[in-house]
Design a protein around this motif. Structure first.
Motif, short mmCIF file in Angstrom:
data_model
loop_
_atom_site.label_atom_id
_atom_site.label_comp_id
_atom_site.label_asym_id
_atom_site.label_seq_id
_atom_site.Cartn_x
_atom_site.Cartn_y
_atom_site.Cartn_z
N LYS A 33 -14.46 35.76 6.16
CA LYS A 33 -13.58 36.50 7.06
C LYS A 33 -12.21 35.83 7.22
O LYS A 33 -11.20 36.49 7.41
CB LYS A 33 -14.23 36.66 8.43
N VAL A 34 -12.17 34.51 7.14
CA VAL A 34 -10.93 33.77 7.39
C VAL A 34 -10.05 33.84 6.14
O VAL A 34 -10.52 33.70 5.01
CB VAL A 34 -11.25 32.30 7.74
N GLY A 35 -8.76 34.05 6.37
CA GLY A 35 -7.84 34.17 5.25
C GLY A 35 -7.10 32.89 4.91
O GLY A 35 -6.74 32.66 3.75
N LEU A 36 -6.84 32.04 5.89
CA LEU A 36 -6.06 30.84 5.65
C LEU A 36 -6.90 29.76 4.96
O LEU A 36 -8.08 29.57 5.27
CB LEU A 36 -5.52 30.29 6.97
N ARG A 41 -11.23 25.44 4.67
CA ARG A 41 -11.65 24.05 4.43
C ARG A 41 -12.43 23.48 5.61
O ARG A 41 -13.40 22.74 5.44
CB ARG A 41 -10.44 23.18 4.13
N LYS A 42 -12.00 23.83 6.82
CA LYS A 42 -12.74 23.37 8.01
C LYS A 42 -14.16 23.95 8.03
O LYS A 42 -15.12 23.26 8.34
CB LYS A 42 -11.99 23.78 9.27
N ILE A 43 -14.26 25.22 7.69
CA ILE A 43 -15.57 25.86 7.67
C ILE A 43 -16.42 25.28 6.55
O ILE A 43 -17.63 25.10 6.69
CB ILE A 43 -15.41 27.38 7.55
N HIS A 44 -15.78 24.95 5.44
CA HIS A 44 -16.51 24.33 4.33
C HIS A 44 -17.06 22.96 4.76
O HIS A 44 -18.13 22.55 4.32
CB HIS A 44 -15.59 24.18 3.12
N GLY A 45 -16.34 22.27 5.62
CA GLY A 45 -16.84 21.00 6.17
C GLY A 45 -18.10 21.21 6.99
O GLY A 45 -19.00 20.39 6.98
N LYS A 46 -18.17 22.35 7.71
CA LYS A 46 -19.38 22.68 8.45
C LYS A 46 -20.56 22.89 7.50
O LYS A 46 -21.69 22.54 7.81
CB LYS A 46 -19.19 23.94 9.27
#
Length: 100
Positions: A33-36, A41-46
């Protein structure tokens, strides 16, 4: 027969995968859902924060009767060796063995 430690390790991985399944799915949906790029990258860290063994790709199908990890048939849940033995003994209804 597979080693008991291998089978226990696989069961532990299955439990971890079930425990972290919802966390992985929700963070993957968020990432779509996130475009930026920075937010992705932050979500990928999760996604990388749960233990490695909780990943579904680390799971391995094993034979139901022997625990063998190779040559498994998904339809039966058995390895090729035990499947052939059961077919020869006529223990699986509707399955015919072939010989040439």
């Amino acid at each position: 027969m597979a080693r008991k430690s291998w089978i226990q390790r696989e069961k532990k991985r299955e439990n971890l995968e079930q425990k972290y399944r919802l966390i992985r799915r929700s963070s993957k949906k968020e990432r779509c859902k996130v475009g930026l790029l920075n937010d992705q990258r932050k979500i990928h860290g999760k996604l990388q924060s749960p233990p490695r063994n909780s990943s579904p790709t680390r799971l391995r199908r094993r034979c139901f009767s022997t625990g063998r990890a190779r040559a498994n048939y998904r339809d039966f849940g058995l390895s090729g060796h035990s499947l052939r033995e059961m077919i020869n003994r006529c223990l699986l209804p509707g399955v015919t063995g072939s010989s040439w």
